[in-house]
Design a protein around this motif. Sequence first.
Motif, mmCIF file in Angstrom:
data_model
loop_
_atom_site.group_PDB
_atom_site.id
_atom_site.type_symbol
_atom_site.label_atom_id
_atom_site.label_comp_id
_atom_site.label_asym_id
_atom_site.label_seq_id
_atom_site.Cartn_x
_atom_site.Cartn_y
_atom_site.Cartn_z
ATOM 1 N N ARG A 14 0.816 -1.026 -0.241
ATOM 2 C CA ARG A 14 0.157 -0.146 -0.171
ATOM 3 C C ARG A 14 0.641 1.001 -0.482
ATOM 4 N N ILE A 15 2.059 1.603 0.543
ATOM 5 C CA ILE A 15 3.118 2.248 0.516
ATOM 6 C C ILE A 15 3.416 2.578 -0.867
ATOM 7 N N LEU A 16 3.645 1.517 -1.201
ATOM 8 C CA LEU A 16 4.060 1.708 -2.706
ATOM 9 C C LEU A 16 3.077 2.120 -3.916
ATOM 10 N N ASP A 17 3.231 3.592 -3.667
ATOM 11 C CA ASP A 17 1.984 3.831 -4.525
ATOM 12 C C ASP A 17 2.998 4.681 -5.458
ATOM 13 N N ASP A 18 4.254 5.632 -5.921
ATOM 14 C CA ASP A 18 5.074 6.066 -6.508
ATOM 15 C C ASP A 18 5.466 5.210 -8.306
ATOM 16 N N LYS A 19 4.904 5.505 -9.029
ATOM 17 C CA LYS A 19 5.167 4.627 -10.749
ATOM 18 C C LYS A 19 7.400 5.276 -10.691
ATOM 19 N N LEU A 20 7.628 4.397 -10.496
ATOM 20 C CA LEU A 20 9.612 4.666 -10.534
ATOM 21 C C LEU A 20 10.069 4.142 -11.511
ATOM 22 N N GLU A 21 10.836 4.742 -12.055
ATOM 23 C CA GLU A 21 12.017 4.165 -13.177
ATOM 24 C C GLU A 21 13.348 4.266 -12.611
ATOM 25 N N ALA A 22 13.896 2.978 -13.319
ATOM 26 C CA ALA A 22 14.801 3.051 -12.831
ATOM 27 C C ALA A 22 16.826 2.821 -14.262
ATOM 28 N N TRP A 23 17.345 4.029 -14.319
ATOM 29 C CA TRP A 23 17.882 3.582 -15.332
ATOM 30 C C TRP A 23 19.097 3.841 -15.148
ATOM 31 N N ARG A 24 20.733 3.427 -15.983
ATOM 32 C CA ARG A 24 21.611 3.208 -15.869
ATOM 33 C C ARG A 24 22.621 3.806 -18.088
ATOM 34 N N ASP A 25 23.032 3.827 -17.011
ATOM 35 C CA ASP A 25 24.756 4.704 -18.533
ATOM 36 C C ASP A 25 25.336 3.310 -17.984
ATOM 37 N N SER A 26 25.257 2.083 -18.857
ATOM 38 C CA SER A 26 26.145 1.232 -18.589
ATOM 39 C C SER A 26 27.785 1.842 -19.262
ATOM 40 N N ALA A 27 27.697 2.432 -19.766
ATOM 41 C CA ALA A 27 28.660 3.094 -20.276
ATOM 42 C C ALA A 27 29.500 3.879 -19.318
ATOM 43 N N GLY A 28 29.497 4.786 -18.602
ATOM 44 C CA GLY A 28 29.108 5.808 -18.038
ATOM 45 C C GLY A 28 29.807 6.867 -18.819
ATOM 46 N N ARG A 29 30.970 7.216 -18.376
ATOM 47 C CA ARG A 29 30.996 8.080 -18.813
ATOM 48 C C ARG A 29 31.980 7.894 -20.260
ATOM 49 N N ALA A 30 32.917 6.560 -20.442
ATOM 50 C CA ALA A 30 33.678 6.567 -21.579
ATOM 51 C C ALA A 30 33.083 6.632 -22.625
ATOM 52 N N ASP A 31 31.824 6.500 -23.052
ATOM 53 C CA ASP A 31 31.012 6.745 -23.878
ATOM 54 C C ASP A 31 30.579 7.842 -24.606
ATOM 55 N N ASP A 32 31.487 9.078 -23.577
ATOM 56 C CA ASP A 32 30.735 10.771 -23.132
ATOM 57 C C ASP A 32 32.029 11.110 -24.692
ATOM 58 N N VAL A 33 31.645 12.602 -24.944
ATOM 59 C CA VAL A 33 32.308 12.904 -26.493
ATOM 60 C C VAL A 33 32.326 14.537 -26.316
ATOM 61 N N LEU A 34 33.977 14.653 -25.736
ATOM 62 C CA LEU A 34 34.359 16.350 -25.554
ATOM 63 C C LEU A 34 33.654 16.708 -26.870
ATOM 64 N N ASP A 35 32.648 18.428 -26.367
ATOM 65 C CA ASP A 35 32.646 19.467 -27.009
ATOM 66 C C ASP A 35 33.708 19.983 -26.896
ATOM 67 N N GLU A 36 34.395 20.758 -27.702
ATOM 68 C CA GLU A 36 35.693 21.677 -28.032
ATOM 69 C C GLU A 36 35.033 23.192 -27.600
ATOM 70 N N ALA A 37 33.814 23.167 -28.355
ATOM 71 C CA ALA A 37 33.308 24.044 -28.193
ATOM 72 C C ALA A 37 33.211 25.198 -27.152
ATOM 73 N N THR A 38 32.236 24.187 -25.885
ATOM 74 C CA THR A 38 32.509 24.294 -24.292
ATOM 75 C C THR A 38 33.446 23.923 -23.390
ATOM 76 N N GLY A 39 34.813 22.603 -23.746
ATOM 77 C CA GLY A 39 34.603 21.400 -22.596
ATOM 78 C C GLY A 39 34.498 21.037 -22.281
ATOM 79 N N GLN A 40 32.448 20.696 -22.358
ATOM 80 C CA GLN A 40 32.044 19.780 -21.548
ATOM 81 C C GLN A 40 31.857 18.217 -22.234
ATOM 82 N N LEU A 41 31.728 17.402 -21.392
ATOM 83 C CA LEU A 41 31.372 16.498 -21.615
ATOM 84 C C LEU A 41 30.023 16.137 -22.425
#
Length: 143
Positions: A14-41
């Motif tokens: 009865r207390i489990l009344d929130d609809k939840l989603e669990a997401w995973r970034d399986s590659a982590g930051r390993a697949d992120d790309v550097l945006d050279e204009a902003t310096g952000q991944l």
Amino acid sequence: MAFDVEGVRRVVGRILDDKLEAWRDSAGRADDVLDEATGQLVQPEPDEELVWDGLGAVMPYGRPAITRPIAGAVAVEPPTTEYQAVLPVGASELRRDDVIRVAGSVRPKGPRDPQLVGRRFRVSDEAVGTFSVVRIVRIQAID
């Protein structure tokens, strides 16, 4: 002798009344790309995979009493998070840095806390506790 936990499962359900989603970034930051204009991944789209969705609950985490440390003693800081996620014991195992999103509520009178709907939380401790019918993970708000 096995315990029958079906009654407990119904009460806790009865207390489990929130609809939840669990997401995973399986590659982590390993697949992120550097945006050279902003310096952000920058994360590629789509970067996360849905690992579980179902009913759970996001609730404030009770903080322990804060006491002053004695000189020279090792002191444990209170947790930095304000929330915990209560999930059914059958939910997929979560890992640190997985993201839990509150997608909605099935509570008849509306969500317990309407401000949580749509918010995302990072799993900071996946092993707070596992019981016969629920598992508790510590989470931190990320947006």
